[in-house]
Design an enzyme around this catalytic site. Structure first.
Site, PDB file in Angstrom:
ATOM      1  N   LYS A  12     -27.991 -67.021  43.648  1.00 27.42           N
ATOM      2  CA  LYS A  12     -29.289 -67.434  43.116  1.00 27.42           C
ATOM      3  C   LYS A  12     -29.286 -68.940  42.823  1.00 27.42           C
ATOM      4  CE  LYS A  12     -30.221 -62.841  41.204  1.00 27.42           C
ATOM      5  NZ  LYS A  12     -30.506 -62.049  39.977  1.00 27.42           N
ATOM      6  N   TYR A  52     -38.382 -58.581  45.506  1.00 28.30           N
ATOM      7  CA  TYR A  52     -38.327 -57.871  44.222  1.00 28.30           C
ATOM      8  C   TYR A  52     -39.541 -56.964  44.011  1.00 28.30           C
ATOM      9  CZ  TYR A  52     -34.242 -60.477  42.453  1.00 28.30           C
ATOM     10  OH  TYR A  52     -32.972 -60.982  42.240  1.00 28.30           O
ATOM     11  N   PHE A  60     -40.657 -59.198  32.812  1.00 29.45           N
ATOM     12  CA  PHE A  60     -39.865 -60.368  33.212  1.00 29.45           C
ATOM     13  C   PHE A  60     -40.147 -60.810  34.658  1.00 29.45           C
ATOM     14  CE2 PHE A  60     -37.198 -56.568  33.887  1.00 29.45           C
ATOM     15  CZ  PHE A  60     -36.856 -56.703  35.217  1.00 29.45           C
ATOM     16  N   ARG A  88     -21.560 -54.418  44.579  1.00 31.25           N
ATOM     17  CA  ARG A  88     -22.146 -54.367  43.226  1.00 31.25           C
ATOM     18  C   ARG A  88     -21.054 -54.410  42.152  1.00 31.25           C
ATOM     19  NH1 ARG A  88     -27.795 -54.347  42.134  1.00 31.25           N
ATOM     20  NH2 ARG A  88     -27.461 -52.765  40.525  1.00 31.25           N
ATOM     21  N   THR A  94     -25.995 -55.907  35.618  1.00 32.31           N
ATOM     22  CA  THR A  94     -27.175 -56.788  35.610  1.00 32.31           C
ATOM     23  C   THR A  94     -27.108 -57.756  34.433  1.00 32.31           C
ATOM     24  OG1 THR A  94     -28.454 -55.021  36.640  1.00 32.31           O
ATOM     25  CG2 THR A  94     -29.706 -56.783  35.569  1.00 32.31           C
ATOM     26  N   ASN A 115     -28.290 -64.786  36.106  1.00 28.62           N
ATOM     27  CA  ASN A 115     -27.064 -64.024  36.408  1.00 28.62           C
ATOM     28  C   ASN A 115     -26.471 -64.321  37.792  1.00 28.62           C
ATOM     29  OD1 ASN A 115     -28.835 -62.546  37.949  1.00 28.62           O
ATOM     30  ND2 ASN A 115     -28.595 -60.627  36.828  1.00 28.62           N
ATOM     31  N   HIS A 118     -27.108 -61.800  43.497  1.00 22.72           N
ATOM     32  CA  HIS A 118     -27.817 -60.539  43.784  1.00 22.72           C
ATOM     33  C   HIS A 118     -27.002 -59.746  44.788  1.00 22.72           C
ATOM     34  CE1 HIS A 118     -30.905 -57.750  45.232  1.00 22.72           C
ATOM     35  NE2 HIS A 118     -30.425 -58.021  46.428  1.00 22.72           N
ATOM     36  N   GLU A 129     -33.549 -55.497  52.836  1.00 26.42           N
ATOM     37  CA  GLU A 129     -33.325 -56.888  52.419  1.00 26.42           C
ATOM     38  C   GLU A 129     -32.790 -57.735  53.574  1.00 26.42           C
ATOM     39  OE1 GLU A 129     -32.556 -55.589  47.766  1.00 26.42           O
ATOM     40  OE2 GLU A 129     -30.878 -56.430  48.894  1.00 26.42           O
TER      41      GLU A 129
END
Ligand code: DAT
Ligand code: MG
Length: 153
Positions: A12, A52, A60, A88, A94, A115, A118, A129
């Protein structure tokens, strides 16, 4: 579980700004995954809203889109055994405060809204994705390490 499972991993904007690109890539390389697509992209809010889409309506969501559009991201596809679930685990939870030390989020960040990375949450999401971020397709090549990482492959 497939030897050729693929997951979409993204660094990110905060991960890019904090110079963590090399460290995050190194974790996937060192674990034994094969890099099959990679690019630096400054995504539009419209593109990120598609990425998303399942979170639209969350309080948020506007802040998430603004943050994700605030600078370039590194879009990647990594391939290998159990890539989605293990990817993951490598990222952590998260909320970084609930991420174990040793995971990427557990080692490098503190806040859920910053964070740094992704990872796809299922094989189906990964496929969607990958199609969204790499409409041009991924790269096919033989990776010399494969027989040294994967038994009976
Ligand atoms: P993950 O990125 O672990 O798959 P998610 O898909 O539920 O988590 O949410 C996507 C991103 O949205 C997440 O990485 C950070 C942000 N986010 C999720 N929950 C949040 C919250 N409660 N407050 C602020 N940002 C949140
Ligand atoms: Mg998610």
């Amino acid at each position: 579980m497939s030897f050729t499972e693929r997951t979409y991993i993204m660094i990110k904007p905060d991960g890019v700004q904090r110079n963590l690109v090399g460290k995050i890539i190194a974790r996937f390389e060192e674990r034994g995954y094969k890099l099959v697509a990679l690019k630096l992209v400054h995504a539009t809010p419209e593109h990120l809203e598609k990425h998303y889409a399942d979170l639209k309506g969350k309080s948020f969501f506007p802040g998430l889109i603004k943050y994700m559009a605030s600078g370039p991201v590194v879009a990647m596809v990594w391939q290998g055994l159990d890539a989605v679930k293990t990817g993951r685990v490598m990222l952590g939870a998260t909320n970084p405060l609930q991420s174990p030390v040793g995971s990427i989020r557990g080692d490098y960040c503190l806040s859920v809204g910053r964070n740094i990375c992704h990872g796809s949450d299922s094989v189906e999401s990964a496929e969607k994705e990958i199609a969204l971020w790499f409409p041009e397709g991924i790269v096919q090549y033989t990776h010399i390490q494969e027989p040294w990482v994967l038994e009976d492959n």
